[in-house]
Design an enzyme around this catalytic site. Structure first.
Site, PDB file in Angstrom:
ATOM      1  N   ASP A 146       0.963  -6.122   5.574  1.00  0.00           N
ATOM      2  CA  ASP A 146      -0.138  -5.301   5.043  1.00  0.00           C
ATOM      3  C   ASP A 146      -0.692  -4.402   6.139  1.00  0.00           C
ATOM      4  O   ASP A 146      -0.658  -4.753   7.319  1.00  0.00           O
ATOM      5  CB  ASP A 146      -1.238  -6.231   4.501  1.00  0.00           C
ATOM      6  CG  ASP A 146      -2.221  -5.487   3.620  1.00  0.00           C
ATOM      7  OD1 ASP A 146      -1.931  -4.341   3.212  1.00  0.00           O
ATOM      8  OD2 ASP A 146      -3.299  -6.045   3.342  1.00  0.00           O
ATOM      9  N   ASN A 158       2.523  -3.040  -7.093  1.00  0.00           N
ATOM     10  CA  ASN A 158       2.761  -1.793  -6.343  1.00  0.00           C
ATOM     11  C   ASN A 158       3.330  -0.665  -7.207  1.00  0.00           C
ATOM     12  O   ASN A 158       3.252   0.506  -6.831  1.00  0.00           O
ATOM     13  CB  ASN A 158       3.694  -2.034  -5.147  1.00  0.00           C
ATOM     14  CG  ASN A 158       3.032  -2.771  -4.006  1.00  0.00           C
ATOM     15  OD1 ASN A 158       3.711  -3.414  -3.199  1.00  0.00           O
ATOM     16  ND2 ASN A 158       1.712  -2.709  -3.909  1.00  0.00           N
TER      17      ASN A 158
HETATM   18  C1  FPP Z   1       1.272  -2.821   2.511  1.00  0.00           C
HETATM   19  O1  FPP Z   1       0.579  -1.815   3.184  1.00  0.00           O
HETATM   20  C2  FPP Z   1       2.683  -2.609   2.557  1.00  0.00           C
HETATM   21  C3  FPP Z   1       3.459  -2.361   1.455  1.00  0.00           C
HETATM   22  C4  FPP Z   1       2.928  -2.289   0.103  1.00  0.00           C
HETATM   23  C5  FPP Z   1       4.878  -2.121   1.549  1.00  0.00           C
HETATM   24  C6  FPP Z   1       5.604  -2.743   2.689  1.00  0.00           C
HETATM   25  C7  FPP Z   1       6.712  -1.846   3.042  1.00  0.00           C
HETATM   26  C8  FPP Z   1       7.235  -1.664   4.266  1.00  0.00           C
HETATM   27  C9  FPP Z   1       6.801  -2.428   5.430  1.00  0.00           C
HETATM   28  C10 FPP Z   1       8.276  -0.632   4.553  1.00  0.00           C
HETATM   29  C11 FPP Z   1       9.520  -0.676   3.733  1.00  0.00           C
HETATM   30  C12 FPP Z   1      10.118  -2.021   3.572  1.00  0.00           C
HETATM   31  C13 FPP Z   1      11.337  -2.416   3.997  1.00  0.00           C
HETATM   32  C14 FPP Z   1      11.821  -3.768   3.715  1.00  0.00           C
HETATM   33  C15 FPP Z   1      12.223  -1.535   4.763  1.00  0.00           C
HETATM   34  P1  FPP Z   1      -0.508  -0.976   2.386  1.00  0.00           P
HETATM   35  O2  FPP Z   1       0.136   0.291   1.965  1.00  0.00           O
HETATM   36  O3  FPP Z   1      -1.077  -1.788   1.268  1.00  0.00           O
HETATM   37  O4  FPP Z   1      -1.563  -0.758   3.519  1.00  0.00           O
HETATM   38  P2  FPP Z   1      -3.139  -0.607   3.335  1.00  0.00           P
HETATM   39  O5  FPP Z   1      -3.626  -1.894   2.732  1.00  0.00           O
HETATM   40  O6  FPP Z   1      -3.615  -0.421   4.732  1.00  0.00           O
HETATM   41  O7  FPP Z   1      -3.372   0.586   2.464  1.00  0.00           O
END
Ligand code: FPP
Length: 258
Positions: free
Chosen positions: A38, A86
């Site tokens: 996250d 998501n």
């Molecule tokens: C949460 O951060 C992260 C995600 C919803 C996606 C995770 C994806 C990756 C790490 C990259 C792609 C994955 C792979 C396996 C190559 P957020 O967007 O919710 O962050 P925030 O809470 O700060 O807005």
């Protein structure tokens, strides 16, 4: 190009990184580490970048942590890469995440093959775009006999949806007379979950400081040790990962007993 490749391979096979793996007790390593990645969005916002750039940097962290797990000797790493919720993000962000996922699979295929890593995926894989699904199935098939480590990606995954799927499967068996109420045990329930081939996570890590589970592995984390760090996922690295493993090794796991 050749020398870069050689260097990458060396770093995966040697123990020369600044993170001191030698301080870890090999007998007390978690078999299965699960991570709620996250903070990509907040990381980007802090730098006046767009969210997608945060995910791009986050995907580099994925590579770092997969390598660290392989070097340390963790058998299963489950990463929460995309939740059922998501899908409700703006279409442009969903598309960017799918593109990043496909790119990651393509770029890491060789490294997974070279390093005996099996790729596995849990979740509603059928909801992923066709081109992503194809790449995913291709890498899963190519690596299916690897037994050094399993990289398990949770994709379009939701813990409640997984439980609903399990209950439906058991209900069908019951309706067909293949299962009665007395045969439903915790083991039978585990066998009907996406994770049926793997042990439950010993350690659950969440980055970016939020104190919640967010519909991740609801059944499987019953006795997992939880570690929440304020570090945003793109800033997370090997050194902190090793510190968390050391913290885990100090904990006394009692599984409800005295
Ligand atoms: C949460 O951060 C992260 C995600 C919803 C996606 C995770 C994806 C990756 C790490 C990259 C792609 C994955 C792979 C396996 C190559 P957020 O967007 O919710 O962050 P925030 O809470 O700060 O807005």
């Amino acid at each position: 190009m050749k020398s870069v490749k050689k260097k990458r391979k060396k770093s995966l096979n040697s123990n020369t990184s600044s993170s001191n793996y030698n301080d870890l007790d090999p007998a007390k390593l978690p078999s299965h580490v699960a991570v709620i990645m996250d903070g990509n969005g907040r990381w980007a916002k802090k730098r006046l970048l767009n969210r997608i750039q945060g995910h791009e940097k986050g995907s580099k962290t994925v590579r770092t942590i997969v390598r660290a797990c392989r070097e340390i000797g963790i058998s299963y790493l489950t990463l929460y890469a995309f939740s059922t919720e998501n899908w409700q993000r703006p279409q442009s962000e969903v598309l960017a995440l799918m593109t990043l996922l496909k790119k990651f699979l393509e770029s890491e295929k060789k490294e997974m093959l070279d390093n005996n890593i099996r790729l596995y995926a849990i979740g509603q894989i059928e909801r992923l775009p066709e081109n992503v699904r194809q790449t995913l199935h291709n890498v899963m098939a190519l690596t299916k006999n690897n037994n050094g480590m399993t990289l398990n990606l949770a994709l379009s995954y939701g813990g409640r949806a997984e439980i609903v799927k399990m209950v439906k499967e058991i209900a069908i068996k019951a309706k067909e007379g293949r299962m009665g109420p007395d045969s439903i045990t915790p083991e039978i329930i585990s066998e009907h979950l996406y994770t049926h081939q793997m042990p439950d996570p010993d350690l659950l890590i969440r980055t970016s400081g939020e104190m919640r589970i967010s519909n991740f592995l609801l059944w499987q984390i019953a006795y997992s040790e939880i570690y929440i760090t304020d570090t945003l996922w793109p800033d997370f690295g090997k050194d902190e990962f090793v510190r968390i493993l050391k913290d885990y090794q100090q904990r006394e796991r009692r599984f409800g007993k005295v």
